[in-house]
Design a protein around this motif. Structure first.
Motif, PDB file in Angstrom:
ATOM      1  N   PHE A 208      -0.043  -3.591  -3.813  1.00  0.00           N
ATOM      2  CA  PHE A 208      -0.352  -2.452  -4.672  1.00  0.00           C
ATOM      3  C   PHE A 208       0.366  -1.224  -4.140  1.00  0.00           C
ATOM      4  O   PHE A 208       0.744  -1.165  -2.972  1.00  0.00           O
ATOM      5  CB  PHE A 208      -1.862  -2.207  -4.734  1.00  0.00           C
ATOM      6  N   ASP A 209       0.573  -0.245  -5.016  1.00  0.00           N
ATOM      7  CA  ASP A 209       1.117   1.044  -4.600  1.00  0.00           C
ATOM      8  C   ASP A 209      -0.037   1.870  -4.048  1.00  0.00           C
ATOM      9  O   ASP A 209      -0.988   2.178  -4.767  1.00  0.00           O
ATOM     10  CB  ASP A 209       1.775   1.762  -5.783  1.00  0.00           C
ATOM     11  N   ARG A 210       0.058   2.205  -2.774  1.00  0.00           N
ATOM     12  CA  ARG A 210      -1.050   2.864  -2.085  1.00  0.00           C
ATOM     13  C   ARG A 210      -0.860   4.375  -2.049  1.00  0.00           C
ATOM     14  O   ARG A 210       0.238   4.879  -1.841  1.00  0.00           O
ATOM     15  CB  ARG A 210      -1.149   2.335  -0.654  1.00  0.00           C
ATOM     16  N   THR A 211      -1.943   5.077  -2.260  1.00  0.00           N
ATOM     17  CA  THR A 211      -1.972   6.515  -2.050  1.00  0.00           C
ATOM     18  C   THR A 211      -3.168   6.862  -1.185  1.00  0.00           C
ATOM     19  O   THR A 211      -4.188   6.166  -1.224  1.00  0.00           O
ATOM     20  CB  THR A 211      -2.049   7.282  -3.384  1.00  0.00           C
ATOM     21  N   TYR A 225      -3.231   3.508  -6.093  1.00  0.00           N
ATOM     22  CA  TYR A 225      -4.644   3.382  -5.785  1.00  0.00           C
ATOM     23  C   TYR A 225      -4.903   3.597  -4.302  1.00  0.00           C
ATOM     24  O   TYR A 225      -4.073   3.281  -3.451  1.00  0.00           O
ATOM     25  CB  TYR A 225      -5.152   1.979  -6.160  1.00  0.00           C
ATOM     26  N   ARG A 226      -6.101   4.076  -4.013  1.00  0.00           N
ATOM     27  CA  ARG A 226      -6.562   4.138  -2.639  1.00  0.00           C
ATOM     28  C   ARG A 226      -7.052   2.753  -2.223  1.00  0.00           C
ATOM     29  O   ARG A 226      -7.624   2.015  -3.024  1.00  0.00           O
ATOM     30  CB  ARG A 226      -7.686   5.173  -2.499  1.00  0.00           C
ATOM     31  N   ASP A 246      -0.267  -6.134   9.029  1.00  0.00           N
ATOM     32  CA  ASP A 246       1.033  -6.659   9.444  1.00  0.00           C
ATOM     33  C   ASP A 246       2.069  -6.587   8.326  1.00  0.00           C
ATOM     34  O   ASP A 246       3.272  -6.529   8.583  1.00  0.00           O
ATOM     35  CB  ASP A 246       0.907  -8.092   9.968  1.00  0.00           C
ATOM     36  N   TRP A 247       1.627  -6.559   7.080  1.00  0.00           N
ATOM     37  CA  TRP A 247       2.556  -6.430   5.947  1.00  0.00           C
ATOM     38  C   TRP A 247       3.215  -5.054   5.931  1.00  0.00           C
ATOM     39  O   TRP A 247       4.342  -4.896   5.455  1.00  0.00           O
ATOM     40  CB  TRP A 247       1.797  -6.684   4.641  1.00  0.00           C
ATOM     41  N   GLU A 248       2.530  -4.060   6.493  1.00  0.00           N
ATOM     42  CA  GLU A 248       3.044  -2.688   6.467  1.00  0.00           C
ATOM     43  C   GLU A 248       4.349  -2.533   7.248  1.00  0.00           C
ATOM     44  O   GLU A 248       5.104  -1.602   7.014  1.00  0.00           O
ATOM     45  CB  GLU A 248       1.999  -1.721   7.046  1.00  0.00           C
ATOM     46  N   ARG A 249       4.594  -3.432   8.171  1.00  0.00           N
ATOM     47  CA  ARG A 249       5.795  -3.310   9.007  1.00  0.00           C
ATOM     48  C   ARG A 249       7.058  -3.781   8.295  1.00  0.00           C
ATOM     49  O   ARG A 249       8.163  -3.592   8.802  1.00  0.00           O
ATOM     50  CB  ARG A 249       5.612  -4.109  10.304  1.00  0.00           C
ATOM     51  N   LEU A 250       6.904  -4.397   7.118  1.00  0.00           N
ATOM     52  CA  LEU A 250       8.053  -4.939   6.399  1.00  0.00           C
ATOM     53  C   LEU A 250       8.614  -3.907   5.418  1.00  0.00           C
ATOM     54  O   LEU A 250       7.873  -3.085   4.880  1.00  0.00           O
ATOM     55  CB  LEU A 250       7.638  -6.213   5.651  1.00  0.00           C
ATOM     56  N   HIS A 252       9.321  -2.905   2.199  1.00  0.00           N
ATOM     57  CA  HIS A 252       9.092  -3.287   0.798  1.00  0.00           C
ATOM     58  C   HIS A 252       8.532  -2.148  -0.041  1.00  0.00           C
ATOM     59  O   HIS A 252       8.710  -2.121  -1.240  1.00  0.00           O
ATOM     60  CB  HIS A 252       8.115  -4.455   0.742  1.00  0.00           C
ATOM     61  N   GLY A 253       7.796  -1.205   0.544  1.00  0.00           N
ATOM     62  CA  GLY A 253       7.303  -0.050  -0.196  1.00  0.00           C
ATOM     63  C   GLY A 253       5.910  -0.179  -0.770  1.00  0.00           C
ATOM     64  O   GLY A 253       5.385   0.786  -1.339  1.00  0.00           O
ATOM     65  N   GLN A 254       5.282  -1.362  -0.679  1.00  0.00           N
ATOM     66  CA  GLN A 254       3.925  -1.528  -1.173  1.00  0.00           C
ATOM     67  C   GLN A 254       3.017  -1.990  -0.043  1.00  0.00           C
ATOM     68  O   GLN A 254       3.487  -2.384   1.022  1.00  0.00           O
ATOM     69  CB  GLN A 254       3.892  -2.546  -2.320  1.00  0.00           C
ATOM     70  N   SER A 255       1.716  -1.936  -0.310  1.00  0.00           N
ATOM     71  CA  SER A 255       0.729  -2.401   0.652  1.00  0.00           C
ATOM     72  C   SER A 255       0.103  -3.694   0.138  1.00  0.00           C
ATOM     73  O   SER A 255       0.282  -4.069  -1.024  1.00  0.00           O
ATOM     74  CB  SER A 255      -0.345  -1.339   0.878  1.00  0.00           C
TER      75      SER A 255
END
Length: 271
Positions: A208-211, A225-226, A246-250, A252-255
């Motif tokens: 998802f696109d995180r804010t 979305y939060r 761990d996905w945040e380190r890649l 890609h721009g999304q969470s």
């Protein structure tokens, strides 16, 4: 968290201030944005109140111009391959085996799907998408990579109720860049029904696109979305949800969030 990352996560891309600042920094993107805004406005009028119909029309338009760019805005074939490989490597690193039975929601033209099909046993991959146009391109991908013998299932859908799929069947459900294009009602529909088709011990990964600021949308195409909003929504439907650090380190721009059935102790605590 680096300042630029914090700024990106707190930005409200729907605000006039952000749009003006972005336009000044990227003047070459102003005209394409205005064209897209005009097209999307017309499509919203034609499909008033029906987001699935609206976004199906968006995908038809995007696919006609470039099937690969229609899936996540991939600017090149190399990037299309890179993002698909990233999804595949992540799930394999988290235990995806050939015996798993996988449902990919929003499979698109099989950017990652062709790798999953190749990896899984024949008949173990099921891809659904709201866009018939992109599924035609998905079939072309199957042919291009010679995967007919793997017997993938590719099916258009009108919603995310999964009413035609069996109970407790899929060990892995995957949705990359689907909720980033979905209003909360569509996300809620998916989370309300995915637990039924998820096998015991199975997992549902979605990006998802995180804010970390105000939740918002841009052109009714991109939704921010939060994290806590989506976790609470999953829990409301009796599921457990966890942010995947761990996905945040890649790149890609999304969470990413992983959803599973609650363990008995968690269910008792929640009830």
């Amino acid at each position: 968290m680096p300042h630029n990352a914090a700024s990106r996560l707190s930005a409200n891309r729907s605000s006039l201030r952000h749009k003006l600042r972005y336009a000044l920094g990227h003047p070459g993107r102003v005209l394409p944005y205005l064209r897209r805004a005009g097209r999307d406005g017309l499509l919203r009028v034609r499909h008033r109140g029906n987001h699935v119909g609206y976004y199906r029309a968006v995908m038809a338009s995007d696919t006609a111009r470039s099937p690969e760019a229609a899936v996540g805005g991939s600017p090149s074939h190399a990037r299309w391959l890179e993002i698909g490989r990233m999804q595949f490597d992540y799930l394999v690193g988290h235990g995806l085996t050939p015996r798993d039975r996988m449902l990919e929601i929003g499979c698109g033209n099989l950017r990652a799907g062709w790798r999953f099909i190749e990896h899984l046993e024949p008949g173990h991959y099921y891809g659904v998408d709201i866009s018939p146009d992109i599924l035609v391109e998905a079939k072309k991908t199957v042919v291009r990579y010679g995967l007919q013998g793997r017997m993938p299932y590719l099916t258009p859908v009108q919603d995310l109720t999964f009413d035609f799929l069996p109970d407790a069947w899929f060990t892995v459900v995957h949705a990359h860049s689907v909720f980033s294009h979905s209003p909360l009602g569509v996300v809620d529909e998916c989370l309300a029904h995915v637990g039924r088709i998820l096998a015991p011990g199975g997992k549902f990964d979605f990006t998802f696109d995180r804010t970390e600021g105000a939740e918002h949308q841009v052109l009714h195409e991109d939704f921010y979305y939060r994290t806590e909003t989506l976790i609470r929504l999953a829990e409301r439907h009796g599921l457990a949800a966890r942010f995947q650090d761990d996905w945040e380190r890649l790149p890609h721009g999304q969470s990413k969030i992983r959803v599973t059935h609650r363990r008995p102790r968690e269910a008792d605590a929640g009830g």
